[in-house]
Design a protein around this motif. Structure first.
Motif, PDB file in Angstrom:
ATOM      1  N   HIS A 331       3.057  -6.814   2.335  1.00  0.00           N
ATOM      2  CA  HIS A 331       3.336  -5.825   1.295  1.00  0.00           C
ATOM      3  C   HIS A 331       2.634  -6.208  -0.002  1.00  0.00           C
ATOM      4  CE1 HIS A 331       5.374  -3.159  -1.480  1.00  0.00           C
ATOM      5  NE2 HIS A 331       5.786  -4.212  -2.167  1.00  0.00           N
ATOM      6  N   ARG A 332       2.827  -7.448  -0.424  1.00  0.00           N
ATOM      7  CA  ARG A 332       2.215  -7.883  -1.683  1.00  0.00           C
ATOM      8  C   ARG A 332       0.694  -7.859  -1.603  1.00  0.00           C
ATOM      9  NH1 ARG A 332       5.552 -12.983  -4.286  1.00  0.00           N
ATOM     10  NH2 ARG A 332       7.586 -11.961  -4.478  1.00  0.00           N
ATOM     11  N   TYR A 333       0.167  -8.342  -0.506  1.00  0.00           N
ATOM     12  CA  TYR A 333      -1.292  -8.418  -0.371  1.00  0.00           C
ATOM     13  C   TYR A 333      -1.910  -7.024  -0.416  1.00  0.00           C
ATOM     14  CZ  TYR A 333      -5.939  -9.288   1.386  1.00  0.00           C
ATOM     15  OH  TYR A 333      -7.314  -9.317   1.502  1.00  0.00           O
ATOM     16  N   THR A 334      -1.391  -6.106   0.364  1.00  0.00           N
ATOM     17  CA  THR A 334      -2.027  -4.787   0.432  1.00  0.00           C
ATOM     18  C   THR A 334      -1.827  -3.988  -0.857  1.00  0.00           C
ATOM     19  OG1 THR A 334      -0.100  -3.909   1.633  1.00  0.00           O
ATOM     20  CG2 THR A 334      -1.980  -4.665   2.952  1.00  0.00           C
ATOM     21  N   ILE A 507     -15.074  -6.999   4.632  1.00  0.00           N
ATOM     22  CA  ILE A 507     -15.515  -8.379   4.396  1.00  0.00           C
ATOM     23  C   ILE A 507     -14.622  -9.055   3.371  1.00  0.00           C
ATOM     24  CG2 ILE A 507     -17.347  -9.785   3.371  1.00  0.00           C
ATOM     25  CD1 ILE A 507     -19.374  -7.835   4.568  1.00  0.00           C
ATOM     26  N   ILE A 508     -14.294  -8.332   2.314  1.00  0.00           N
ATOM     27  CA  ILE A 508     -13.473  -8.864   1.229  1.00  0.00           C
ATOM     28  C   ILE A 508     -12.149  -9.384   1.789  1.00  0.00           C
ATOM     29  CG2 ILE A 508     -12.181  -8.165  -0.832  1.00  0.00           C
ATOM     30  CD1 ILE A 508     -14.611  -6.080  -1.193  1.00  0.00           C
ATOM     31  N   HIS A 509     -11.531  -8.618   2.664  1.00  0.00           N
ATOM     32  CA  HIS A 509     -10.239  -9.012   3.242  1.00  0.00           C
ATOM     33  C   HIS A 509     -10.389 -10.170   4.227  1.00  0.00           C
ATOM     34  CE1 HIS A 509      -8.288  -5.687   1.310  1.00  0.00           C
ATOM     35  NE2 HIS A 509      -9.080  -4.818   1.904  1.00  0.00           N
ATOM     36  N   PHE A 510     -11.441 -10.134   5.039  1.00  0.00           N
ATOM     37  CA  PHE A 510     -11.623 -11.203   6.025  1.00  0.00           C
ATOM     38  C   PHE A 510     -11.809 -12.551   5.328  1.00  0.00           C
ATOM     39  CE2 PHE A 510     -13.779  -7.797   8.884  1.00  0.00           C
ATOM     40  CZ  PHE A 510     -12.549  -7.295   9.241  1.00  0.00           C
ATOM     41  N   SER A 536      -6.083  -3.200   3.012  1.00  0.00           N
ATOM     42  CA  SER A 536      -5.956  -1.839   2.506  1.00  0.00           C
ATOM     43  C   SER A 536      -7.172  -1.574   1.643  1.00  0.00           C
ATOM     44  CB  SER A 536      -4.687  -1.635   1.677  1.00  0.00           C
ATOM     45  OG  SER A 536      -4.697  -0.328   1.114  1.00  0.00           O
ATOM     46  N   TYR A 537      -7.704  -0.357   1.749  1.00  0.00           N
ATOM     47  CA  TYR A 537      -8.857   0.047   0.943  1.00  0.00           C
ATOM     48  C   TYR A 537      -8.434   1.055  -0.120  1.00  0.00           C
ATOM     49  CZ  TYR A 537     -10.738  -1.837   5.264  1.00  0.00           C
ATOM     50  OH  TYR A 537     -10.989  -2.636   6.367  1.00  0.00           O
ATOM     51  N   ASN A 538      -7.177   0.929  -0.546  1.00  0.00           N
ATOM     52  CA  ASN A 538      -6.525   1.881  -1.457  1.00  0.00           C
ATOM     53  C   ASN A 538      -6.120   3.147  -0.719  1.00  0.00           C
ATOM     54  OD1 ASN A 538      -5.326   2.564  -3.849  1.00  0.00           O
ATOM     55  ND2 ASN A 538      -7.196   3.340  -4.811  1.00  0.00           N
ATOM     56  N   GLY A 539      -5.696   2.933   0.520  1.00  0.00           N
ATOM     57  CA  GLY A 539      -5.161   4.001   1.358  1.00  0.00           C
ATOM     58  C   GLY A 539      -4.130   3.396   2.285  1.00  0.00           C
ATOM     59  N   PRO A 540      -4.171   3.730   3.573  1.00  0.00           N
ATOM     60  CA  PRO A 540      -3.211   3.162   4.523  1.00  0.00           C
ATOM     61  C   PRO A 540      -3.281   1.639   4.592  1.00  0.00           C
ATOM     62  CG  PRO A 540      -4.359   5.034   5.484  1.00  0.00           C
ATOM     63  CD  PRO A 540      -5.050   4.730   4.190  1.00  0.00           C
ATOM     64  N   THR A 541      -2.205   1.042   5.054  1.00  0.00           N
ATOM     65  CA  THR A 541      -2.160  -0.396   5.317  1.00  0.00           C
ATOM     66  C   THR A 541      -2.666  -0.624   6.734  1.00  0.00           C
ATOM     67  OG1 THR A 541      -0.342  -0.816   3.797  1.00  0.00           O
ATOM     68  CG2 THR A 541      -0.605  -2.364   5.627  1.00  0.00           C
ATOM     69  N   ARG A 559       9.104   0.161   3.428  1.00  0.00           N
ATOM     70  CA  ARG A 559       8.684   0.016   2.027  1.00  0.00           C
ATOM     71  C   ARG A 559       7.697   1.105   1.609  1.00  0.00           C
ATOM     72  NH1 ARG A 559       8.232  -6.221   0.166  1.00  0.00           N
ATOM     73  NH2 ARG A 559       9.970  -7.094   1.350  1.00  0.00           N
ATOM     74  N   GLY A 560       7.505   2.083   2.444  1.00  0.00           N
ATOM     75  CA  GLY A 560       6.666   3.219   2.068  1.00  0.00           C
ATOM     76  C   GLY A 560       5.216   3.113   2.485  1.00  0.00           C
ATOM     77  N   HIS A 561       4.875   2.127   3.296  1.00  0.00           N
ATOM     78  CA  HIS A 561       3.489   1.984   3.739  1.00  0.00           C
ATOM     79  C   HIS A 561       3.179   2.944   4.884  1.00  0.00           C
ATOM     80  CE1 HIS A 561       2.399  -1.900   1.701  1.00  0.00           C
ATOM     81  NE2 HIS A 561       3.720  -1.953   1.600  1.00  0.00           N
ATOM     82  N   GLU A 562       1.992   3.522   4.832  1.00  0.00           N
ATOM     83  CA  GLU A 562       1.450   4.226   5.993  1.00  0.00           C
ATOM     84  C   GLU A 562       0.659   3.196   6.787  1.00  0.00           C
ATOM     85  OE1 GLU A 562      -1.894   7.589   7.201  1.00  0.00           O
ATOM     86  OE2 GLU A 562      -1.299   7.358   5.094  1.00  0.00           O
ATOM     87  N   VAL A 563       1.202   2.764   7.916  1.00  0.00           N
ATOM     88  CA  VAL A 563       0.622   1.647   8.660  1.00  0.00           C
ATOM     89  C   VAL A 563      -0.274   2.172   9.777  1.00  0.00           C
ATOM     90  CG1 VAL A 563       1.106  -0.402  10.039  1.00  0.00           C
ATOM     91  CG2 VAL A 563       2.626   0.207   8.146  1.00  0.00           C
ATOM     92  N   ARG A 564      -1.465   1.622   9.860  1.00  0.00           N
ATOM     93  CA  ARG A 564      -2.385   1.940  10.944  1.00  0.00           C
ATOM     94  C   ARG A 564      -2.785   0.650  11.630  1.00  0.00           C
ATOM     95  NH1 ARG A 564      -5.866   6.340   9.300  1.00  0.00           N
ATOM     96  NH2 ARG A 564      -4.607   7.834   8.116  1.00  0.00           N
TER      97      ARG A 564
END
Length: 597
Positions: A331-334, A507-510, A536-541, A559-564
């Motif tokens: 949650h915090r990371y995304t 890449i940034i996340h990896f 997250s790219y400022n959209g779904p988690t 917590r309100g995340h749209e998870v993919r």
């Protein structure tokens, strides 16, 4: 340690090819850079004096032989890149560009070999006659998307400063493999099978595919006489053999005479290309580490360190739960990632064309700014974040809408003298613009041309006419997510690690995940790479498919995340310092390997 080609290939050719997931079409979720082709556990490799990590065993071996012969990290990188051009053509090569972060024992230098837009290009490059942006695939395939390649000239310039062995000697392994052939790997075979467009290029179809349209099978010995001939010329005459003469003429002709999607490249664009030496950005993290990365036109370091800095502002790092990142951490990371990607879309572009907020890119990483941004993170997901206001700008920019971003391969090397580098290298989408150029040789094979210009914003302005920072302009370098990273001990300045990955916008996340694994959760490089991917790219988690328990997905949704869930095919390489030398890791999701002594 594996030290023979036979031993390398015995494991290499046993890798299985898994089914590939189709790219996402939702623009809030960037498409996969390259399809998944299996997961093979890697042990990690301990060395004492030097180490090289690359995305293909044959490329790793080429770098290893250079280091064993007394070459520098930079010498080894040249050898690795030339072999990757041959054996991993879908990801990088001499037809593309690279970002090189180099440590010579005293300072970190950022060498920018990113492609540039031709002088005849302008912000309408990807607009249709009615003013609407082209379809992404329509733009990619053909000459329109090809930028001026930068890898060869950048590596030549770096070699003048940091090379120990003769330039010519660094090409011999690649030339030998191109002449005698190399076994087609499971990954290359799988990607050739699934690519819908490469067969449309006559040169590529004749070289990579059989008469029935199927790619050459795994283990088939693929010879590339055109590339061998061009590499001989570059080895003998330097980068001039690429940027002038027969190769340059063939490249320009192929780009500009494409039958359905011609480009705007000129001989003067090629001859005039110049790498840039830029100031690396080094950021204090956890009060213990200096994390050094690439400045714009890469967005990688700034976005990565914004995320890590925001997490610091939120308090202690949530521990792993049963070896996995917890729902609380995710949650915090995304949420931090949403804020970072909002700023990325608003501000980051080629610094030769676009000013930094407040005149300094570090304004985006200032503790006061990150504290203010962290205050926006609450117990439930914000969904979509807005960019912040880190400092004044002389021109008001519009945010760039999300669009696909692909590509790349990563190389990490530490030599026996303690010099090190992290180099991320790319032709953008898998197989680039789908144009195989024979360098004017008239021989079978060649090298693939990039489609890096599609990293520019297709829509140059918003509805009010405000320009997007990353719009096309003549001679400009497109924004990238490549994140070659070197980590140092803050107090002593001692090198601790070299890290990086392919993966487009992910890449940034990896890379951030691997830093968190090594220096947040105390894992070795291989275990940190093995951790499941998340983003997250400022959209779904986004969560790597099948790697997280259902309870984590439900907790995020609560917590309100749209998870993919999706295949998140990283290609991480990392080398970290240990008490006895170095320990290297390679991504189990690809075919990489670490070698050293």
């Amino acid at each position: 340690m594996l030290d023979t080609r036979t031993a390398l290939l015995s494991g290499f050719l046993l890798l299985g090819v898994a089914a590939c997931q189709s790219p996402e079409t939702d623009v809030s979720v960037p498409a996969l850079p390259e399809a998944a082709t299996g997961y093979t556990a890697k042990p990690g490799w301990a060395t004492e004096r030097f180490a090289v990590a690359a995305a293909n065993p044959l490329a790793t071996e080429a770098g290893y032989e250079i280091l064993k012969a007394g070459g520098s990290a930079l010498d080894a990188a040249v050898a690795v890149q030339m072999v990757l051009t041959l054996v991993e053509p879908q990801s990088s090569g001499i037809g593309g560009g690279a970002f090189l972060l180099h440590w010579d024992g005293e300072r970190v230098v950022a060498l920018d070999g990113r492609e540039t837009a031709p002088a005849a290009a302008d912000e309408t490059l990807f607009l249709q006659p009615d003013g609407t942006p082209m379809n992404f695939q329509q733009a990619v395939i053909g000459g329109r998307s090809v930028g001026v390649p930068g890898a060869v000239k950048m590596l030549e310039q770096a070699h003048r400063e940091h090379g120990k062995l003769p330039w010519k000697s660094l090409f011999q392994t690649a030339i030998h493999l191109a002449d005698d052939g190399f076994p087609v790997s499971p990954r290359l075979h799988g990607l050739l099978q699934k690519d819908p467009a490469l067969r449309d290029d006559p040169q590529a179809a004749a070289f990579y595919y059989q008469a029935d349209g199927n790619p050459w099978p795994v283990g088939h010995r693929l010879r590339n006489p055109a590339l061998a001939a061009l590499l001989r010329e570059i080895a003998e005459h330097g980068s001039a053999a690429f940027y002038q003469g027969e190769n340059a003429e063939a490249l320009v002709q192929q780009v500009n005479r494409h039958p359905s999607n011609p480009g705007r490249l000129s001989l003067s664009d090629l001859d005039g290309y110049q790498p840039r030496q830029r100031e690396a950005i080094c950021t204090l993290w956890q009060q213990r580490y200096q994390v050094c990365g690439f400045p714009p036109p890469s967005s990688g370091h700034i976005a990565q360190m914004q995320i890590l800095g925001l997490l610091e502002q939120l308090g202690p790092l949530a521990p792993l739960e049963q070896g996995l990142p917890s729902a609380d951490f995710l949650h915090r990371y995304t949420e931090a990632a949403r804020l970072a990607y909002a700023d990325r879309a608003q501000y980051l572009a080629d610094p030769d064309f676009t000013p930094a907020p407040g005149g300094d890119w570090n304004t985006l990483l200032a503790p006061g700014y990150l504290k203010q941004r962290a205050s926006l993170i609450g117990p439930t997901s914000m969904g979509t974040a807005e960019p912040g206001n880190p400092g004044p700008l002389p021109l008001a920019f519009a945010p760039q809408p999300e669009q696909p971003e692909y590509g790349t391969s990563h190389i990490s090397i530490v030599d026996a003298d303690g010099n090190a580098l992290a180099m991320t290298t790319s032709i953008e989408q898998a197989f680039g613009s789908r144009l195989l150029n024979d360098g004017g040789t008239g021989l079978p094979g060649g090298y693939l041309l990039n489609n890096e210009l599609t990293d520019f914003a297709f829509e140059p302005r918003d509805a009010q006419g405000k320009p997007v920072a990353n719009r096309v302009e003549p001679g400009k370098r497109p924004r990238s997510s490549m994140s070659p990273t070197l980590v140092f001990e803050a107090d002593s300045g001692r090198l601790l690690a070299s890290v990086g990955s392919p993966g487009g916008a992910a890449i940034i996340h990896f890379t951030a995940k691997t830093l968190l694994g090594m220096y947040g959760w105390g894992l070795d490089a291989q275990r940190a790479i093995d951790l499941p991917n998340f983003a997250s790219y400022n959209g779904p988690t986004m969560l790597e498919a099948g790697r997280f328990p259902r309870s984590s997905l439900k907790a995020l949704e609560a917590r309100g995340h749209e998870v993919r869930e999706s295949e998140m095919t990283s290609g991480l390489q990392a080398i970290q310092r240990t008490a006895s030398g170095w320990f290297g890791g390679a991504d189990p999701r690809r075919e990489g390997l670490v070698m050293g002594e």
